[in-house]
Write an enzyme that holds these catalytic residues in place. Structure first.
Site, mmCIF file in Angstrom:
data_model
loop_
_atom_site.group_PDB
_atom_site.id
_atom_site.type_symbol
_atom_site.label_atom_id
_atom_site.label_comp_id
_atom_site.label_asym_id
_atom_site.label_seq_id
_atom_site.Cartn_x
_atom_site.Cartn_y
_atom_site.Cartn_z
ATOM 1 N N ARG A 97 0.637 -3.938 -4.109
ATOM 2 C CA ARG A 97 -0.062 -3.799 -5.395
ATOM 3 C C ARG A 97 -1.296 -4.692 -5.452
ATOM 4 O O ARG A 97 -2.274 -4.374 -6.123
ATOM 5 C CB ARG A 97 0.930 -4.088 -6.538
ATOM 6 C CG ARG A 97 1.454 -5.486 -6.571
ATOM 7 C CD ARG A 97 2.740 -5.632 -7.382
ATOM 8 N NE ARG A 97 3.907 -5.089 -6.679
ATOM 9 C CZ ARG A 97 5.136 -5.049 -7.196
ATOM 10 N NH1 ARG A 97 5.367 -5.508 -8.417
ATOM 11 N NH2 ARG A 97 6.125 -4.547 -6.502
ATOM 12 N N ASP B 293 4.098 -5.623 7.345
ATOM 13 C CA ASP B 293 4.514 -6.393 6.172
ATOM 14 C C ASP B 293 5.728 -7.248 6.509
ATOM 15 O O ASP B 293 6.862 -6.771 6.477
ATOM 16 C CB ASP B 293 4.835 -5.436 5.013
ATOM 17 C CG ASP B 293 5.277 -6.186 3.758
ATOM 18 O OD1 ASP B 293 5.066 -7.418 3.694
ATOM 19 O OD2 ASP B 293 5.815 -5.527 2.839
ATOM 20 N N ASP C 56 4.177 0.346 6.802
ATOM 21 C CA ASP C 56 3.681 -0.030 5.478
ATOM 22 C C ASP C 56 2.201 0.320 5.271
ATOM 23 O O ASP C 56 1.628 0.035 4.233
ATOM 24 C CB ASP C 56 3.930 -1.527 5.251
ATOM 25 C CG ASP C 56 4.221 -1.847 3.799
ATOM 26 O OD1 ASP C 56 4.576 -0.915 3.052
ATOM 27 O OD2 ASP C 56 4.082 -3.021 3.411
ATOM 28 N N LYS D 166 -2.588 2.427 0.504
ATOM 29 C CA LYS D 166 -2.121 1.083 0.908
ATOM 30 C C LYS D 166 -2.024 1.036 2.421
ATOM 31 O O LYS D 166 -1.272 1.794 3.022
ATOM 32 C CB LYS D 166 -0.752 0.780 0.289
ATOM 33 C CG LYS D 166 -0.046 -0.459 0.883
ATOM 34 C CD LYS D 166 1.323 -0.729 0.256
ATOM 35 C CE LYS D 166 2.071 -1.850 0.994
ATOM 36 N NZ LYS D 166 3.421 -2.134 0.428
ATOM 37 N N GLU E 158 3.013 -7.339 -2.037
ATOM 38 C CA GLU E 158 1.607 -7.441 -1.626
ATOM 39 C C GLU E 158 0.831 -6.137 -1.755
ATOM 40 O O GLU E 158 -0.388 -6.156 -1.899
ATOM 41 C CB GLU E 158 1.524 -7.957 -0.182
ATOM 42 C CG GLU E 158 1.650 -6.881 0.916
ATOM 43 C CD GLU E 158 2.981 -6.158 0.934
ATOM 44 O OE1 GLU E 158 3.966 -6.694 0.392
ATOM 45 O OE2 GLU E 158 3.054 -5.027 1.465
ATOM 46 N N LYS F 78 10.658 -11.514 4.696
ATOM 47 C CA LYS F 78 11.738 -10.521 4.633
ATOM 48 C C LYS F 78 12.866 -10.927 5.585
ATOM 49 O O LYS F 78 12.609 -11.592 6.587
ATOM 50 C CB LYS F 78 11.215 -9.151 5.082
ATOM 51 C CG LYS F 78 10.326 -8.448 4.079
ATOM 52 C CD LYS F 78 9.898 -7.084 4.624
ATOM 53 C CE LYS F 78 8.990 -6.366 3.649
ATOM 54 N NZ LYS F 78 9.619 -6.011 2.374
ATOM 55 N N ASP G 66 5.768 -10.988 -1.041
ATOM 56 C CA ASP G 66 6.202 -9.697 -0.485
ATOM 57 C C ASP G 66 5.837 -8.533 -1.412
ATOM 58 O O ASP G 66 5.951 -7.376 -1.017
ATOM 59 C CB ASP G 66 7.719 -9.738 -0.234
ATOM 60 C CG ASP G 66 8.196 -8.630 0.689
ATOM 61 O OD1 ASP G 66 7.335 -7.977 1.323
ATOM 62 O OD2 ASP G 66 9.418 -8.430 0.774
#
Ligand code: BES
Ligand code: MN
Ligand code: ZN
Length: 497
Positions: free
Chosen positions: A349, A268, A286, A263, A347, A275, A345
């Protein structure tokens, strides 16, 4: 920093480390020093309640008749209880203590310890590994560091009878640690410097090691139908990318590869499901999963691993914007499965869904392992800095990773998958939704990924709590840990070479 292994003790200045095992048994060098100083070592040991327990250290000024400035006594505890991991921490502990205190040379005297659980060369290389791990710094953006805060340590020399074997072993270990350094650099760089385009450029530098690199842009990914990944990057000014790295080191070049997937959300914000502000800066890490994959490719190519490996990373930035995707949107993934996005959020996956599908579809790998800072819930389960969460559809692969984790120090702990958890991500209007309920957040995220593995032997490692640390330890200074690179190196070494 220079690390070397020498047959003879040749000190002129700096610090000399000598070992003391359980019940104050002095190593041979320590005994010599004690004699040469008329018992100064034993005297200091008595005065300071030092008893040779593992990890204890005591610094004493060197008597003037010796060619060093300071002596550090290091406790080993019971010799038959020593492990690679423990000795690595000893090396790191020494550097943590000395790196910036003015000393330039550290010499470590290893004797042949009878009854030690490690061979001479394994001991020497573990000490050097710890030293290199702990010596890592990221100083690029400091312009005003005071001279007395700058690292002073320049040479780590390890005196050992096994110097030839140690030098050979170090040549490979050193390459692996270069991979750890690269992963840490990538994670530490801020989001304005490392975004999908610049991250892809960094990956291209691996070509000098013989890694073949392909970079796909938005047009190519759209042609492949990767709208799950592409949706995440819609709010960003930076073009989303997928990088594919190939290392063909096995004798049989046609042997099915192992696939590593990462990933790479370079920042993010949460997107439209923004967030909260506190600590949002940390979301530059991230892309930690992608950094593990890239660092591992660098390590494995650097040490010329005899295995076929492909590394794939999905690189996107998750930003709020007029063009960003909305909660409630439905996207179609490369697999053909549709996804209802209930929280922008969740994201990671969405990115992995398309990269995992692409990886198994194109490469038919023997095993596929993904790394992702996927869920905050992972930190609730396993905390930080200890174990990463492991999810797998294959007991054999799970055991291999657990063992590699124990041996490398990058530990994993297995979590469950089941049809009941899987049902929690069924959607009203699409094939699935991208969040489960409030409970079991790391597991529902893993169930989501599993739907894109097409029954390939697969493992998912949720590294949310292990790629970044708020506190310094024996093997890293607070910040990027480099977690995962040594895990993959050990995994390949133990099972494919
Ligand atoms: N990157 C985060 C997960 C994360 C959070 C990693 C904190 C490390 C530290 C991920 O994209 C995310 O935001 N996950 C959400 C999922 C939720 C919306 C279902 C989370 O964990 O809150
Ligand atoms: Mn997120
Ligand atoms: Zn994320």
């Amino acid at each position: 920093m220079k690390y070397s292994f020498a047959p003879q003790l040749e000190t002129k200045s700096g610090m000399l480390a000598v070992f003391v095992s359980d019940d104050n048994t002095l190593s041979n060098t320590a005994k010599h020093l004690d004699t040469a100083t008329n018992g100064a070592l034993r005297k200091a040991i008595k005065a300071q309640r030092f008893d040779g327990k593992f990890g204890q250290t005591m610094v004493i000024p060197a008597p003037t008749n010796l060619d060093v400035d300071l002596i550090v006594l290091v406790g080993l505890g019971k010799l038959d209880k020593l492990t690679n991991d423990k000795v690595t921490k000893l090396g790191g502990g020494l550097v943590a203590r000395l790196q910036s205190n003015g000393i330039e040379d550290l010499t470590i005297a290893l004797d042949d310890f009878d009854g030690c659980a490690l061979s001479g060369e394994a001991f020497a290389v573990a000490i050097a590994s710890g030293a290199k791990l702990r010596a890592y710094r990221f100083d690029k953006y400091r312009t005003k560091e005071k001279a007395d805060k700058k690292p002073s340590l320049k040479n780590v020399t390890i005196q050992t009878n096994a110097h030839d074997a140690a030098t050979t072993l170090w040549q490979t270990r050193d390459k692996v640690l270069d991979g750890v350094y690269m992963a840490r650099d990538l994670v530490t760089e801020p989001g304005n410097i490392i975004h999908p385009v610049t991250f892809a450029k960094e990956i291209e530098t691996l070509e000098s090691l013989g890694v073949k690199v392909e970079i796909l842009g938005e047009k190519e990914m759209a042609d492949l139908g990767m709208h799950s990944l592409l949706g995440v990057g819609l709010g960003s000014v930076h073009e989303s990318k997928m990088a594919i790295m190939h290392w063909s080191g096995a004798d049989d070049k046609d042997q099915a590869p192992v696939a590593f997937v990462g990933k790479g959300v370079t920042f993010d914000t949460g997107g439209i499901s923004l967030k909260p502000g506190a600590n949002m800066d940390e979301m530059k890490f991230d892309m930690g999963g992608a950094a593990i994959v890239v660092g591992a490719m660098k390590a494995l190519a650097g040490r010329k691993a005899k295995a076929n490996i492909v590394g794939l990373v999905g690189l996107v930035e998750n930003m709020p914007d007029g063009k960003a995707q909305r909660p409630g949107d439905v996207v179609t993934s490369m697999s053909g499965q549709t996804i209802e996005i209930l929280n922008t959020d969740a994201e990671g996956r969405l990115v992995l869904a398309d990269v995992l599908w692409y990886a198994q579809d194109r490469f038919n790998p023997s095993y596929m392992i993904d790394f992702a800072t996927l869920t905050g819930a992972m930190i609730v389960s396993l905390g930080t800095d200890q174990y990463a969460g492991l999810f797998s559809n294959d007991d054999g692969l799970s055991d291999m990773l657990t063992k590699a984790g124990q041996n490398s120090g990058d530990k994993v702990w297995r979590m469950p998958l089941s049809d009941e958890y899987d049902a929690l991500i069924d959607s009203q209007i699409a094939d699935m939704k991208n969040i489960g309920g409030p409970a079991a957040g790391s597991i529902t995220a893993a169930q989501f990924l599993q739907r894109f593995t097409n029954k390939t032997k697969w493992a998912h490692v949720d590294v949310a709590g292990t790629v970044w640390s708020k506190k310094s330890t024996k093997t890293w200074e607070k910040g990027a840990t480099g977690y995962g690179v040594q895990l993959l190196d050990a995994f390949i070494h133990e099972n494919f070479e």
